[in-house]
Enzyme design. Structure first.
Site, PDB file in Angstrom:
ATOM      1  N   GLU A 127      79.862  65.556 -90.157  1.00 31.79           N
ATOM      2  CA  GLU A 127      78.443  65.477 -90.040  1.00 31.79           C
ATOM      3  C   GLU A 127      77.893  66.592 -89.283  1.00 31.79           C
ATOM      4  O   GLU A 127      78.258  66.989 -88.277  1.00 31.79           O
ATOM      5  CB  GLU A 127      78.331  64.474 -88.879  1.00 31.79           C
ATOM      6  CG  GLU A 127      76.748  63.843 -88.839  1.00 31.79           C
ATOM      7  CD  GLU A 127      76.462  62.464 -87.901  1.00 31.79           C
ATOM      8  OE1 GLU A 127      76.984  61.522 -88.369  1.00 31.79           O
ATOM      9  OE2 GLU A 127      75.573  62.668 -87.060  1.00 31.79           O
ATOM     10  N   LYS A 149      80.914  64.198 -85.978  1.00 32.89           N
ATOM     11  CA  LYS A 149      79.779  65.436 -85.708  1.00 32.89           C
ATOM     12  C   LYS A 149      80.801  66.772 -85.825  1.00 32.89           C
ATOM     13  O   LYS A 149      82.055  66.442 -85.311  1.00 32.89           O
ATOM     14  CB  LYS A 149      79.106  65.276 -84.513  1.00 32.89           C
ATOM     15  CG  LYS A 149      78.142  64.200 -84.453  1.00 32.89           C
ATOM     16  CD  LYS A 149      77.124  64.318 -83.359  1.00 32.89           C
ATOM     17  CE  LYS A 149      76.154  63.038 -83.558  1.00 32.89           C
ATOM     18  NZ  LYS A 149      74.908  63.264 -82.606  1.00 32.89           N
ATOM     19  N   GLU A 157      75.267  54.852 -77.397  1.00 37.80           N
ATOM     20  CA  GLU A 157      73.861  55.165 -76.900  1.00 37.80           C
ATOM     21  C   GLU A 157      73.310  53.651 -77.184  1.00 37.80           C
ATOM     22  O   GLU A 157      72.026  53.912 -77.484  1.00 37.80           O
ATOM     23  CB  GLU A 157      73.148  56.328 -77.636  1.00 37.80           C
ATOM     24  CG  GLU A 157      73.987  57.493 -77.476  1.00 37.80           C
ATOM     25  CD  GLU A 157      73.208  58.596 -78.223  1.00 37.80           C
ATOM     26  OE1 GLU A 157      72.542  58.595 -79.008  1.00 37.80           O
ATOM     27  OE2 GLU A 157      73.373  59.762 -77.751  1.00 37.80           O
ATOM     28  N   ASN A 162      69.730  54.904 -85.624  1.00 36.25           N
ATOM     29  CA  ASN A 162      69.452  53.903 -84.617  1.00 36.25           C
ATOM     30  C   ASN A 162      68.669  52.856 -85.246  1.00 36.25           C
ATOM     31  O   ASN A 162      67.395  52.875 -85.424  1.00 36.25           O
ATOM     32  CB  ASN A 162      68.871  54.414 -83.243  1.00 36.25           C
ATOM     33  CG  ASN A 162      69.345  55.510 -82.489  1.00 36.25           C
ATOM     34  OD1 ASN A 162      70.536  55.387 -82.303  1.00 36.25           O
ATOM     35  ND2 ASN A 162      69.067  56.800 -82.278  1.00 36.25           N
ATOM     36  N   GLU A 172      67.490  69.877 -84.023  1.00 35.99           N
ATOM     37  CA  GLU A 172      66.993  69.200 -82.349  1.00 35.99           C
ATOM     38  C   GLU A 172      67.188  70.174 -81.309  1.00 35.99           C
ATOM     39  O   GLU A 172      66.532  70.337 -80.403  1.00 35.99           O
ATOM     40  CB  GLU A 172      67.757  67.865 -82.370  1.00 35.99           C
ATOM     41  CG  GLU A 172      67.603  67.368 -81.026  1.00 35.99           C
ATOM     42  CD  GLU A 172      68.700  66.101 -81.062  1.00 35.99           C
ATOM     43  OE1 GLU A 172      69.374  65.755 -81.917  1.00 35.99           O
ATOM     44  OE2 GLU A 172      68.656  65.569 -79.889  1.00 35.99           O
ATOM     45  N   HIS A 191      74.296  72.230 -73.743  1.00 33.58           N
ATOM     46  CA  HIS A 191      73.580  70.807 -73.511  1.00 33.58           C
ATOM     47  C   HIS A 191      72.505  71.257 -72.315  1.00 33.58           C
ATOM     48  O   HIS A 191      72.428  70.669 -71.148  1.00 33.58           O
ATOM     49  CB  HIS A 191      74.245  69.816 -73.084  1.00 33.58           C
ATOM     50  CG  HIS A 191      73.624  68.606 -73.980  1.00 33.58           C
ATOM     51  ND1 HIS A 191      72.393  67.970 -73.415  1.00 33.58           N
ATOM     52  CD2 HIS A 191      74.213  67.494 -74.594  1.00 33.58           C
ATOM     53  CE1 HIS A 191      72.335  66.774 -74.177  1.00 33.58           C
ATOM     54  NE2 HIS A 191      73.296  66.360 -74.857  1.00 33.58           N
ATOM     55  N   TRP A 211      74.033  62.668 -69.470  1.00 35.32           N
ATOM     56  CA  TRP A 211      72.722  63.051 -69.963  1.00 35.32           C
ATOM     57  C   TRP A 211      72.350  64.063 -69.323  1.00 35.32           C
ATOM     58  O   TRP A 211      71.205  64.768 -69.678  1.00 35.32           O
ATOM     59  CB  TRP A 211      71.731  61.922 -70.266  1.00 35.32           C
ATOM     60  CG  TRP A 211      72.156  60.999 -71.536  1.00 35.32           C
ATOM     61  CD1 TRP A 211      73.179  61.088 -72.297  1.00 35.32           C
ATOM     62  CD2 TRP A 211      71.588  59.684 -71.774  1.00 35.32           C
ATOM     63  NE1 TRP A 211      73.222  60.250 -73.398  1.00 35.32           N
ATOM     64  CE2 TRP A 211      72.104  58.973 -72.920  1.00 35.32           C
ATOM     65  CE3 TRP A 211      70.490  58.896 -71.393  1.00 35.32           C
ATOM     66  CZ2 TRP A 211      71.881  58.046 -73.646  1.00 35.32           C
ATOM     67  CZ3 TRP A 211      69.983  57.833 -71.920  1.00 35.32           C
ATOM     68  CH2 TRP A 211      70.830  57.256 -73.131  1.00 35.32           C
ATOM     69  N   LYS A 254      76.216  53.157 -86.708  1.00 36.54           N
ATOM     70  CA  LYS A 254      76.314  53.631 -85.314  1.00 36.54           C
ATOM     71  C   LYS A 254      76.393  52.488 -84.491  1.00 36.54           C
ATOM     72  O   LYS A 254      75.618  51.826 -84.266  1.00 36.54           O
ATOM     73  CB  LYS A 254      75.057  54.528 -84.940  1.00 36.54           C
ATOM     74  CG  LYS A 254      75.038  54.728 -83.628  1.00 36.54           C
ATOM     75  CD  LYS A 254      73.820  55.766 -83.370  1.00 36.54           C
ATOM     76  CE  LYS A 254      73.687  56.158 -81.689  1.00 36.54           C
ATOM     77  NZ  LYS A 254      72.504  56.968 -81.573  1.00 36.54           N
ATOM     78  N   GLU A 288      63.343  60.245 -86.063  1.00 37.96           N
ATOM     79  CA  GLU A 288      63.945  60.738 -84.807  1.00 37.96           C
ATOM     80  C   GLU A 288      64.640  62.326 -84.835  1.00 37.96           C
ATOM     81  O   GLU A 288      65.161  62.398 -86.065  1.00 37.96           O
ATOM     82  CB  GLU A 288      65.004  59.764 -84.554  1.00 37.96           C
ATOM     83  CG  GLU A 288      65.965  59.905 -83.300  1.00 37.96           C
ATOM     84  CD  GLU A 288      66.397  58.766 -82.650  1.00 37.96           C
ATOM     85  OE1 GLU A 288      66.055  57.969 -83.015  1.00 37.96           O
ATOM     86  OE2 GLU A 288      67.608  59.128 -81.797  1.00 37.96           O
ATOM     87  N   ASP A 299      77.585  67.386 -78.871  1.00 37.24           N
ATOM     88  CA  ASP A 299      76.312  66.965 -79.598  1.00 37.24           C
ATOM     89  C   ASP A 299      75.470  68.038 -80.299  1.00 37.24           C
ATOM     90  O   ASP A 299      74.573  68.505 -79.721  1.00 37.24           O
ATOM     91  CB  ASP A 299      75.594  66.063 -78.794  1.00 37.24           C
ATOM     92  CG  ASP A 299      74.452  65.204 -79.439  1.00 37.24           C
ATOM     93  OD1 ASP A 299      74.406  65.195 -80.592  1.00 37.24           O
ATOM     94  OD2 ASP A 299      73.858  64.265 -78.797  1.00 37.24           O
ATOM     95  N   ARG A 342      80.407  55.773 -87.761  1.00 37.42           N
ATOM     96  CA  ARG A 342      80.214  57.156 -86.966  1.00 37.42           C
ATOM     97  C   ARG A 342      81.045  57.157 -85.680  1.00 37.42           C
ATOM     98  O   ARG A 342      81.505  56.139 -85.163  1.00 37.42           O
ATOM     99  CB  ARG A 342      78.736  57.446 -86.432  1.00 37.42           C
ATOM    100  CG  ARG A 342      77.949  57.504 -87.509  1.00 37.42           C
ATOM    101  CD  ARG A 342      76.590  57.653 -87.303  1.00 37.42           C
ATOM    102  NE  ARG A 342      75.983  58.870 -86.964  1.00 37.42           N
ATOM    103  CZ  ARG A 342      75.564  59.418 -85.762  1.00 37.42           C
ATOM    104  NH1 ARG A 342      75.096  58.368 -84.917  1.00 37.42           N
ATOM    105  NH2 ARG A 342      75.099  60.491 -85.515  1.00 37.42           N
TER     106      ARG A 342
HETATM  107  C1  BDP Z   1      71.692  62.940 -80.521  1.00 36.24           C
HETATM  108  C2  BDP Z   1      70.034  62.745 -80.686  1.00 36.24           C
HETATM  109  C3  BDP Z   1      69.825  61.157 -81.030  1.00 36.24           C
HETATM  110  C4  BDP Z   1      70.551  60.483 -81.903  1.00 36.24           C
HETATM  111  C5  BDP Z   1      72.109  60.849 -81.512  1.00 36.24           C
HETATM  112  C6  BDP Z   1      73.174  60.363 -82.624  1.00 36.24           C
HETATM  113  O1  BDP Z   1      69.332  63.162 -79.782  1.00 36.24           O
HETATM  114  O2  BDP Z   1      68.424  61.140 -81.241  1.00 36.24           O
HETATM  115  O3  BDP Z   1      70.427  59.097 -81.981  1.00 36.24           O
HETATM  116  O4  BDP Z   1      72.492  62.038 -81.538  1.00 36.24           O
HETATM  117  O5  BDP Z   1      73.475  61.009 -83.443  1.00 36.24           O
HETATM  118  O6  BDP Z   1      72.051  64.231 -80.557  1.00 36.24           O
HETATM  119  O7  BDP Z   1      73.294  58.952 -82.857  1.00 36.24           O
END
Ligand code: BDP
Length: 718
Positions: A400, A373, A304, A223, A406, A534, A556, A300, A180, A378, A337
């Site tokens: 983090e 984070k 999400e 995930n 990404e 974003h 999103w 996590k 991922e 993000d 997290r």
């Molecule tokens: C986002 C990513 C996603 C991750 C998420 C995370 O797009 O793929 O699962 O962070 O940190 O930035 O859990």
């Protein structure tokens, strides 16, 4: 030389130079020292090596010295059995050293702790010593780095102690070997061949990490897939742990909260249910039986779509503490997290993690770390520091960072991330007044934290050079160096990496350090200038998509973040808007709230301003936006021009690959500028500033672009 030997030597040299050229060797290239004076001085100082033996870790250190010194000094340095011979490199743990040496270095030794080390000259010898075998290995790598970067070792005296405890990579790797947000090929974990087949990469991975002090790895995606906790996979994980152990690297796994249901046949995963608690306890015991030094779990939860304690009306504290109890008897930790936000919460996404976690300060068990984070949204090209840093004095907070790019151009763009990391670590939270930097939160000194750590989301894959873009290696390297010492300057890291990786020639190192340092601002400028964030296209996050506004989850949608309208643009996070600034200490909040003091780099992160608002340079916001996008493009052109001059210092392959990538980066920087400005123009209704190159295509064209197979896209969640 015997004919056969000569033949094999040629083949060996060929292999070595090939791996130099393809990047597989990373920063451990050990090229022969070119500077004659230095070479002579090094050779004189290191005429023999005395090395403690015993553990596998010490053997690795010995092997590394042989490998490094024979290549760097272009001569075999013999091992001797006594540490008292002059001009000997003496390597070993303190207890192993002669009493006389011990007395000499007593003062330094007193403060030597954790896996730190001391490198010092003693009479005519150089000593590398530590309390632990791992400290010795770290010292060896550090010493070799001194030679590789051509530093003087006369009168060397270097005491190094890691400033954080857990220095860990997070692999977002799936069991099917997809990664991922991975842009450097498939996962390096070949699950179907494990445990029987040990890929050489596992060893090289451990060695590379140990060389920069990384001491942990989470093998699996946040995930998470519960299957990794089944016996079939535990024996595979054990095989990896066995490889990594002598390099001082502990293995951790992501724990899917619903695992008791998915693989344990329970009907619930409620953390307060005794059966669930027992299931996790047994699972932890089973893992520790196979891997006695297993590091623990990364989780996590309720984020999400991932399951978590809230599915059962419980809190993050309930979930984290339940898991923490299962690993505590084995000295394991839980990294929980804080990346949470909900589509059912109408408040600003930037506020949600803080609102949820800060009230829980002090309620977590001692072996829980909350992993936060760097910014409140993000991993954007630029974010202000996360307000949780500076707001949870009683809870260990781990940083983090995302190493994989990404949101910063995948592995196609040259962006030196330690510059971004440094900005966050240097930021002042004002938690206890001026000087309460994020770095002090992370190394635990601000509130005397008992356990500390830093996580980096890995950019590693099975590409021959590990990271796709050759400069992606600098981000892995730099992350490791900062996890060891969050106070290091990004400039020093860039310089070090360039010397190790490419060349020690000043005419290469100086301009390239400058290029790397500026590369971070360039990506901010051509993607998300002036505090925008974003704006990436949906799902894959490749390229611009500021127009996306039709996704079911409001937060999103890029339109949620820029809020462009006929009046202006930006997210009002001051008290007149979402009031996210109130989550910072009052000094910081006031600085962000007031337009006079809010840094222009964060302007549209905190303020919604009219298109005609005048910035410090006297020009309107609209014009400044165009100028910034243009500046980003110009900066990439500058990078290209600088790279052209580097040809004499590197191999033609090394030159070519970065050259091709910079061309793509420039094309994509222009794409970002043109697509974004054309779109924002539909609101501003103003002409582009005259200094900005005019787009050659229409907005419709940019909006029609689709990339269903962009790499790194996350697989279907279940
Ligand atoms: C986002 C990513 C996603 C991750 C998420 C995370 O797009 O793929 O699962 O962070 O940190 O930035 O859990």
């Amino acid at each position: 030389m015997h004919k056969k030997t000569a033949f094999f030597t040629t083949i060996l040299l060929l292999c070595v130079s090939l791996s130099f050229a393809n990047g597989y060797e990373l920063w451990l290239k050990y090229r022969k020292i070119q500077n004659k004076t230095l070479l002579t001085s090094y050779r004189n100082s290191i005429q023999s090596i005395y090395h403690e033996t015993g553990s596998e870790t010490l053997e690795i250190s010995k092997k590394e010295l042989t490998r490094g010194l024979s290549a760097l000094l272009d001569t075999a340095v013999p091992f001797v059995n006594s540490s008292s011979e002059a001009h000997t490199l003496v390597v070993g743990t303190i207890d192993h050293l002669d009493a006389e040496i011990q007395n000499q270095i007593e003062k330094s030794v007193l403060i030597l702790k954790k896996d730190g080390f001391l490198i010092t000259s003693h009479e005519n010898n150089i000593i590398i010593t530590a309390k632990s075998d791992l400290g010795v290995l770290y010292g060896t790598f550090y010493f070799l780095r001194q030679l590789q970067t051509q530093r003087s070792i006369e009168d060397i005296h270097q005491l190094e102690i890691p400033k954080t405890d857990i220095r860990i990579l997070n692999h977002w790797d799936n069991l099917d070997r997809s990664v991922e947000r991975g842009y450097a090929g498939a996962s390096i974990w070949k699950w179907h061949r494990l445990p029987g087949y040990i890929d050489q990469r596992y060893i090289d991975y451990a060695r590379a990490n140990a060389s920069i002090g990384i001491n942990g790895t989470v093998l699996t995606n946040v995930n998470a897939n519960a299957l990794v906790l089944t016996p079939h996979y535990i024996e595979k994980v054990k095989a990896l742990a066995d490889v990594f152990r002598p390099y001082g690297i502990k293995v951790y796994l992501t724990a899917r909260f619903s695992a008791p249901i998915e693989i344990g046949e329970l009907s619930t995963a409620d953390p307060l249910d005794p059966e669930v608690q027992q299931w996790w306890k047994d699972k932890a015991d089973e893992i520790y039986k196979a891997i006695p030094d297993f590091g623990g779990f990364l989780v996590k939860a309720n984020s999400e779509g991932q399951p978590g304690p809230q599915n059962y009306g419980r809190s993050h504290v309930d979930g984290a503490n339940m898991l923490a109890e299962t690993v505590a008897p084995h000295n394991g930790v839980v990294m929980w997290r804080a990346f949470v936000y909900s589509e059912h919460d109408a408040t600003d996404r930037a506020k949600q993690a803080y609102s949820e976690f800060v009230p829980m300060d002090g309620k977590f068990k001692d072996n829980v770390l909350i992993q936060v984070k760097n910014g409140p949204i993000d991993f954007q090209p630029r974010e202000p520091f996360h307000p949780m840093f500076g707001a949870m004095p009683k809870t260990p907070l781990m940083m983090e960072f995302q190493i994989t790019q990404e949101y910063l151009g995948f592995s196609t763009h040259l962006v030196f991330l330690p510059k971004l990391y440094e900005e966050v670590l240097d930021a002042d939270t004002y938690q206890h007044g001026k000087g309460s930097t994020v770095a002090k939160v992370i190394d635990g000194t601000l509130d005397d934290k008992k356990i500390t750590g830093m996580a980096g989301v890995a950019n590693i894959g099975s590409d021959i050079n590990w990271t796709g873009h050759p400069f992606g290696q600098a981000n892995w390297y730099g992350y490791g160096r900062l996890a060891w010492d969050p106070y290091l300057s990004s400039e020093k890291i860039a310089e070090e990496w360039l010397r190790l990786t490419y060349s020690n020639d000043e005419d290469f190192v100086t301009p390239m350090t400058d290029l790397m340092i500026k590369s971070r601002e360039a990506v901010v400028n051509y993607m998300t200038p002036l505090g925008l964030h974003h704006l990436m296209d949906t799902g894959h996050h490749y390229g611009p998509g500021p127009w996306v506004g039709n996704l079911s989850r409001p937060e999103w949608n890029p339109t949620y973040y820029h809020k462009a309208d006929a009046e202006g643009i930006g997210f009002d996070r001051t008290p007149t808007g979402s009031d996210a600034t109130s989550q910072y200490a009052s000094e910081v909040a006031t600085m962000f709230n007031e337009l006079e003091t809010c840094p222009e780099t964060y302007l549209l992160w905190f303020h919604h301003l009219s298109w005609d608002y005048k910035l410090k340079n006297g020009k309107t916001l609209w014009d400044n936006l165009g100028l910034k996008y243009q500046e980003g493009v110009d900066q990439v052109e500058g990078m290209q021009a600088a790279w052209q001059k580097m040809k004499p210092f590197i191999t033609s392959n090394q030159f070519k690959e970065v050259n091709m990538l910079l061309k793509i980066q420039l094309k994509e920087a222009k794409w970002w500028r043109d697509a974004s400005m054309l779109y924002f123009q539909t609101f501003s209704k103003r002409e582009f500033p005259k200094e900005m190159e005019k787009p050659t295509k229409t907005l419709d064209y940019y909006q029609s672009l689709k990339f269903p197979y962009a790499p790194g896209i996350r697989p279907q969640w279940d």
